[in-house]
Design a protein around this motif. Structure first.
Motif, PDB file in Angstrom:
ATOM      1  N   TYR A 164       0.838  -1.202   0.000  1.00  0.00           N
ATOM      2  CA  TYR A 164       0.000   0.000   0.000  1.00  0.00           C
ATOM      3  C   TYR A 164       0.877   1.258   0.000  1.00  0.00           C
ATOM      4  CZ  TYR A 164      -3.447   3.442   1.415  1.00  0.00           C
ATOM      5  OH  TYR A 164      -4.243   4.546   1.471  1.00  0.00           O
ATOM      6  N   LYS A 165       1.912   1.261   0.844  1.00  0.00           N
ATOM      7  CA  LYS A 165       2.831   2.399   0.908  1.00  0.00           C
ATOM      8  C   LYS A 165       3.514   2.627  -0.437  1.00  0.00           C
ATOM      9  CE  LYS A 165       6.646   4.238   3.676  1.00  0.00           C
ATOM     10  NZ  LYS A 165       7.655   3.925   4.698  1.00  0.00           N
ATOM     11  N   ALA A 166       3.747   1.543  -1.182  1.00  0.00           N
ATOM     12  CA  ALA A 166       4.384   1.639  -2.500  1.00  0.00           C
ATOM     13  C   ALA A 166       3.391   2.043  -3.592  1.00  0.00           C
ATOM     14  CB  ALA A 166       5.033   0.311  -2.864  1.00  0.00           C
ATOM     15  N   GLY A 167       2.109   2.189  -3.215  1.00  0.00           N
ATOM     16  CA  GLY A 167       1.100   2.598  -4.191  1.00  0.00           C
ATOM     17  C   GLY A 167       0.463   1.441  -4.933  1.00  0.00           C
ATOM     18  N   LEU A 168       0.506   0.253  -4.348  1.00  0.00           N
ATOM     19  CA  LEU A 168      -0.067  -0.938  -4.985  1.00  0.00           C
ATOM     20  C   LEU A 168      -1.213  -1.487  -4.131  1.00  0.00           C
ATOM     21  CD1 LEU A 168       3.361  -2.541  -5.894  1.00  0.00           C
ATOM     22  CD2 LEU A 168       1.688  -1.640  -7.531  1.00  0.00           C
ATOM     23  N   PRO A 169      -2.122  -2.248  -4.759  1.00  0.00           N
ATOM     24  CA  PRO A 169      -3.209  -2.835  -3.975  1.00  0.00           C
ATOM     25  C   PRO A 169      -2.685  -3.894  -3.001  1.00  0.00           C
ATOM     26  CG  PRO A 169      -3.399  -3.445  -6.313  1.00  0.00           C
ATOM     27  CD  PRO A 169      -2.221  -2.526  -6.185  1.00  0.00           C
ATOM     28  N   PRO A 170      -3.396  -4.102  -1.889  1.00  0.00           N
ATOM     29  CA  PRO A 170      -2.931  -5.030  -0.855  1.00  0.00           C
ATOM     30  C   PRO A 170      -2.764  -6.471  -1.329  1.00  0.00           C
ATOM     31  CG  PRO A 170      -4.969  -3.926  -0.183  1.00  0.00           C
ATOM     32  CD  PRO A 170      -4.629  -3.445  -1.547  1.00  0.00           C
ATOM     33  N   ASP A 171      -3.540  -6.882  -2.341  1.00  0.00           N
ATOM     34  CA  ASP A 171      -3.447  -8.266  -2.811  1.00  0.00           C
ATOM     35  C   ASP A 171      -2.487  -8.421  -3.999  1.00  0.00           C
ATOM     36  OD1 ASP A 171      -4.988  -6.897  -4.627  1.00  0.00           O
ATOM     37  OD2 ASP A 171      -6.518  -8.448  -4.817  1.00  0.00           O
ATOM     38  N   PHE A 172      -1.734  -7.363  -4.313  1.00  0.00           N
ATOM     39  CA  PHE A 172      -0.820  -7.397  -5.452  1.00  0.00           C
ATOM     40  C   PHE A 172       0.316  -8.371  -5.209  1.00  0.00           C
ATOM     41  CE2 PHE A 172       3.096  -6.114  -7.517  1.00  0.00           C
ATOM     42  CZ  PHE A 172       2.681  -6.039  -8.842  1.00  0.00           C
ATOM     43  N   TRP A 173       0.674  -9.117  -6.249  1.00  0.00           N
ATOM     44  CA  TRP A 173       1.909  -9.899  -6.256  1.00  0.00           C
ATOM     45  C   TRP A 173       2.295 -10.160  -7.704  1.00  0.00           C
ATOM     46  CZ3 TRP A 173       5.410 -10.341  -2.723  1.00  0.00           C
ATOM     47  CH2 TRP A 173       6.507 -11.171  -2.966  1.00  0.00           C
ATOM     48  N   ASP A 174       3.571 -10.185  -7.981  1.00  0.00           N
ATOM     49  CA  ASP A 174       4.095 -10.452  -9.312  1.00  0.00           C
ATOM     50  C   ASP A 174       5.459 -11.101  -9.153  1.00  0.00           C
ATOM     51  OD1 ASP A 174       5.764  -9.520 -11.841  1.00  0.00           O
ATOM     52  OD2 ASP A 174       3.645  -9.355 -12.392  1.00  0.00           O
ATOM     53  N   SER A 175       5.839 -11.920 -10.097  1.00  0.00           N
ATOM     54  CA  SER A 175       7.136 -12.595 -10.019  1.00  0.00           C
ATOM     55  C   SER A 175       8.302 -11.618 -10.091  1.00  0.00           C
ATOM     56  CB  SER A 175       7.263 -13.642 -11.133  1.00  0.00           C
ATOM     57  OG  SER A 175       7.199 -13.003 -12.397  1.00  0.00           O
ATOM     58  N   GLU A 176       8.044 -10.371 -10.506  1.00  0.00           N
ATOM     59  CA  GLU A 176       9.101  -9.362 -10.593  1.00  0.00           C
ATOM     60  C   GLU A 176       9.281  -8.576  -9.289  1.00  0.00           C
ATOM     61  OE1 GLU A 176      11.162  -8.937 -13.333  1.00  0.00           O
ATOM     62  OE2 GLU A 176      10.160 -10.785 -13.945  1.00  0.00           O
ATOM     63  N   VAL A 177       8.500  -8.874  -8.258  1.00  0.00           N
ATOM     64  CA  VAL A 177       8.660  -8.199  -6.964  1.00  0.00           C
ATOM     65  C   VAL A 177      10.042  -8.527  -6.408  1.00  0.00           C
ATOM     66  CG1 VAL A 177       7.910  -8.256  -4.540  1.00  0.00           C
ATOM     67  CG2 VAL A 177       6.211  -8.064  -6.362  1.00  0.00           C
ATOM     68  N   LYS A 178      10.695  -7.504  -5.869  1.00  0.00           N
ATOM     69  CA  LYS A 178      11.995  -7.680  -5.212  1.00  0.00           C
ATOM     70  C   LYS A 178      11.846  -7.255  -3.760  1.00  0.00           C
ATOM     71  CE  LYS A 178      14.591  -6.764  -9.392  1.00  0.00           C
ATOM     72  NZ  LYS A 178      15.226  -5.743 -10.172  1.00  0.00           N
ATOM     73  N   LEU A 179      12.432  -8.036  -2.876  1.00  0.00           N
ATOM     74  CA  LEU A 179      12.464  -7.696  -1.459  1.00  0.00           C
ATOM     75  C   LEU A 179      13.909  -7.716  -0.991  1.00  0.00           C
ATOM     76  CD1 LEU A 179       9.537  -9.879  -0.039  1.00  0.00           C
ATOM     77  CD2 LEU A 179       9.477  -7.449  -0.590  1.00  0.00           C
ATOM     78  N   MET A 180      14.248  -6.757  -0.143  1.00  0.00           N
ATOM     79  CA  MET A 180      15.556  -6.720   0.501  1.00  0.00           C
ATOM     80  C   MET A 180      15.327  -6.511   1.987  1.00  0.00           C
ATOM     81  SD  MET A 180      17.618  -4.389  -2.252  1.00  0.00           S
ATOM     82  CE  MET A 180      16.188  -3.407  -2.680  1.00  0.00           C
ATOM     83  N   ARG A 181      16.192  -7.090   2.781  1.00  0.00           N
ATOM     84  CA  ARG A 181      16.072  -6.920   4.223  1.00  0.00           C
ATOM     85  C   ARG A 181      17.315  -6.234   4.773  1.00  0.00           C
ATOM     86  NH1 ARG A 181      15.007 -12.375   6.594  1.00  0.00           N
ATOM     87  NH2 ARG A 181      15.454 -13.499   4.714  1.00  0.00           N
ATOM     88  N   TYR A 182      17.144  -5.641   5.949  1.00  0.00           N
ATOM     89  CA  TYR A 182      18.253  -5.020   6.668  1.00  0.00           C
ATOM     90  C   TYR A 182      17.913  -5.043   8.150  1.00  0.00           C
ATOM     91  CZ  TYR A 182      15.064  -1.003   6.438  1.00  0.00           C
ATOM     92  OH  TYR A 182      13.962  -0.189   6.515  1.00  0.00           O
ATOM     93  N   THR A 183      18.909  -4.851   8.970  1.00  0.00           N
ATOM     94  CA  THR A 183      18.693  -4.716  10.405  1.00  0.00           C
ATOM     95  C   THR A 183      19.151  -3.323  10.813  1.00  0.00           C
ATOM     96  OG1 THR A 183      20.862  -5.666  10.882  1.00  0.00           O
ATOM     97  CG2 THR A 183      18.986  -7.199  10.863  1.00  0.00           C
ATOM     98  N   VAL A 184      18.833  -2.935  12.027  1.00  0.00           N
ATOM     99  CA  VAL A 184      19.249  -1.616  12.507  1.00  0.00           C
ATOM    100  C   VAL A 184      19.811  -1.718  13.918  1.00  0.00           C
ATOM    101  CG1 VAL A 184      17.519  -0.393  11.103  1.00  0.00           C
ATOM    102  CG2 VAL A 184      17.006  -0.928  13.491  1.00  0.00           C
ATOM    103  N   SER A 185      20.705  -0.786  14.202  1.00  0.00           N
ATOM    104  CA  SER A 185      21.075  -0.457  15.576  1.00  0.00           C
ATOM    105  C   SER A 185      20.370   0.865  15.811  1.00  0.00           C
ATOM    106  CB  SER A 185      22.583  -0.271  15.718  1.00  0.00           C
ATOM    107  OG  SER A 185      23.243  -1.477  15.420  1.00  0.00           O
ATOM    108  N   LYS A 186      19.650   0.978  16.932  1.00  0.00           N
ATOM    109  CA  LYS A 186      18.895   2.215  17.122  1.00  0.00           C
ATOM    110  C   LYS A 186      19.128   2.807  18.494  1.00  0.00           C
ATOM    111  CE  LYS A 186      14.613   0.188  18.668  1.00  0.00           C
ATOM    112  NZ  LYS A 186      13.217   0.342  18.777  1.00  0.00           N
ATOM    113  N   TRP A 187      18.985   4.120  18.541  1.00  0.00           N
ATOM    114  CA  TRP A 187      19.109   4.878  19.759  1.00  0.00           C
ATOM    115  C   TRP A 187      18.006   5.912  19.786  1.00  0.00           C
ATOM    116  CZ3 TRP A 187      23.060   3.762  16.405  1.00  0.00           C
ATOM    117  CH2 TRP A 187      24.050   2.898  16.878  1.00  0.00           C
ATOM    118  N   ARG A 188      17.475   6.181  20.973  1.00  0.00           N
ATOM    119  CA  ARG A 188      16.399   7.158  21.142  1.00  0.00           C
ATOM    120  C   ARG A 188      16.741   8.082  22.296  1.00  0.00           C
ATOM    121  NH1 ARG A 188      10.485   6.642  20.022  1.00  0.00           N
ATOM    122  NH2 ARG A 188       9.556   8.387  21.134  1.00  0.00           N
TER     123      ARG A 188
END
Length: 191
Positions: A164-188
């Protein structure tokens, strides 16, 4: 401390340097002064961060960088100013709000491309509470920091909101979708 590739890493207490650096950049834009030091050698190393501003426990701005392309100190300053004054979801921060906002800094690990056979496989690989995720499809893209798992604790819900944030419908999926992951160190900031 240096990694095997020679990259200098920030210490565990890096927040004691990074948070004042972010606040000082915002103060400077408001014509105020706030002390911060940027002397540590690791601040000159490339880094990617997100700056999140909250006021009364509500989001007040969040801007960041996914890939390290400039010295960490510069990234912190630029993203702090952008979160305070250029997040399109909010009016620019006023001088009267400066003391009321809390600064959180998330230092990102390098992006790790994910391999999956489909949406269900991708969902099964997500590490709840640990992964920040970048969703890409053509010119559509979005990301959520790992902190978003606090509000969207189910992988399917997390991915639905990323679409939704990317501007696509919630049920959208396509074989061309790419996902990447990352972790964070955070401070507040403790205010």
């Amino acid at each position: 401390m240096r990694t095997e590739t020679g990259l200098m890493l920030p210490p565990q207490n890096a927040g004691d340097i990074l948070l004042p650096l972010a606040r000082a950049a915002i103060a400077r834009e408001l014509g105020q002064s706030h002390s911060a030091t940027a002397e540590a050698p690791w601040l000159r190393e490339p880094g990617a961060c997100f700056i999140t501003l909250t006021q009364d426990e509500k989001l007040r701005g969040c801007i960041g960088t996914l890939r390290a392309h400039r010295p960490l100190a510069d990234d912190v300053r630029a993203n702090a100013v952008a979160a305070a004054f250029r997040d399109p979801r909010f009016k620019p921060l006023s001088a009267g709000e400066f003391e009321a906002v809390e600064v959180e800094l998330s230092l990102l690990s390098p992006l790790e491309p994910m391999s999956f056979t489909g949406e269900q496989d991708a969902l099964a690989q997500l590490r709840i509470g640990e992964d920040g995720v970048v969703f890409e499809y053509g010119y559509h893209s979005s990301t959520f920091l790992p902190q978003v798992w606090d509000e969207l604790s189910e992988p399917a819900e997390f991915l639905t909101h990323l679409k939704y944030k990317a501007g696509l419908p919630p049920d959208f999926w396509d074989s061309e979708v790419k996902l990447m992951r990352y972790t964070v160190s955070k401070w507040r900031e403790e205010r």
